[in-house]
Motif scaffolding. Structure first.
Motif: not given
Length: 281
Positions: A233-248, A254-261
């Motif tokens: 299932g989905p990760e907790p959005g903007a708080d996901s480590d997937a986003l915290l650990l990678s600017r890309h 933020e562009a709506g092209r990736y949702v951490p899962q």
């Protein structure tokens, strides 16, 4: 402080550890200890007290190891972690190693031989496969995972569980993951009751093959050892480590092209030990 709060007595209390549960059972007692010591002695002495707990266990390693029933192959993994921990002790620690943090609970569990440092991951032998993952979202994946658990793993509990530690991040490479999986046969021989291994994380998501191809090994290596993957299932959005650990990844989010899962993979004891036998031929 050490007169009124003997480290040996505190460690004796930590020794009442339920092997059927994970390392997180330490956290309530550590939070309570942290609050008590901080109110009596302040934050800095409380931080040093926690470091003294770790150093005391490490000092007794040689005596305790022989009664641990862990395979000799795993001892260098612990010694590597002990060197890292003692470096933190020598530097006086940091707020990330406060008694009430998850990071400290993991370090303490390593020193108690309750978490096994195996390269890129910590292995917790006190877990179970959460059956809710199989019934919450019935799909072909869940049917395949159910079949695998019943026929290959022969049950849902007990299982080992992977944990990631930022202190082990230098191992988070293809070579580090290869090393992790080559440690697993020794883990299963040390804990013969275990039926398999479970991992749950955003970095198991197949979408990362295109988004973060440098992490391909996180999926390739487990599959080679016989793992079956499952959408959680989905990760907790903007708080996901997937986003915290990678600017890309954050930019794509933020562009709506990736949702951490979150994805899980499970691999049976039989698959790991069979693979080890093939590797030796």
């Amino acid at each position: 402080m050490l007169t009124s709060e003997p480290v040996a007595a505190t460690l004796a209390a930590a020794g009442s550890y339920d092997a059927r549960e994970g390392y997180s059972q330490l956290r309530p007692r550590l939070r309570e200890l942290c609050a008590t010591l901080t109110s009596r002695h302040g934050e800095q002495l409380t931080l040093h007290y926690g470091l003294a707990m770790l150093a005391t266990l490490i000092a007794d390693h040689e005596k305790r190891w022989h009664t641990s029933a862990l395979e000799a192959q795993l001892e260098p993994c612990f010694i590597d972690s002990f060197h890292r921990i003692l470096t933190a002790v020598a530097r006086g620690g940091a707020q990330s190693l406060r008694l009430d943090t998850d990071a400290f609970a993991k370090e303490l569990a390593i020193c108690l031989y309750r978490l096994i440092p195996a390269g890129a991951q910590l292995v917790d032998p006190g877990a179970a496969f959460p059956r809710g993952l199989l019934v919450r979202r019935p799909t072909r994946q869940t049917l395949a995972a159910t079949r695998y658990l019943l026929l290959n793993a022969r049950g849902f509990t007990p299982f080992a569980l992977f944990h990631t530690s930022l202190f082990q991040r230098h191992w988070f490479t293809a070579a580090g993951w290869e090393f992790t999986f080559h440690c697993l046969p020794a883990v299963f021989r040390s804990f013969p009751r275990l039926k398999g291994l479970l991992a749950i994380s955003w970095f198991c998501d197949p979408a990362l093959r295109e988004i973060s191809p440098e992490l391909h090994f996180v999926q390739d290596i487990p599959r080679r050892w016989g793992a079956v993957f499952l959408d959680v299932g989905p990760e907790p959005g903007a708080d996901s480590d997937a986003l915290l650990l990678s600017r890309h990844r954050r930019q794509l989010f933020e562009a709506g092209r990736y949702v951490p899962q979150k994805y899980a993979f499970v691999v049976s004891r039989h698959a790991i030990l069979s693979r080890e036998g093939l590797a030796r031929r």
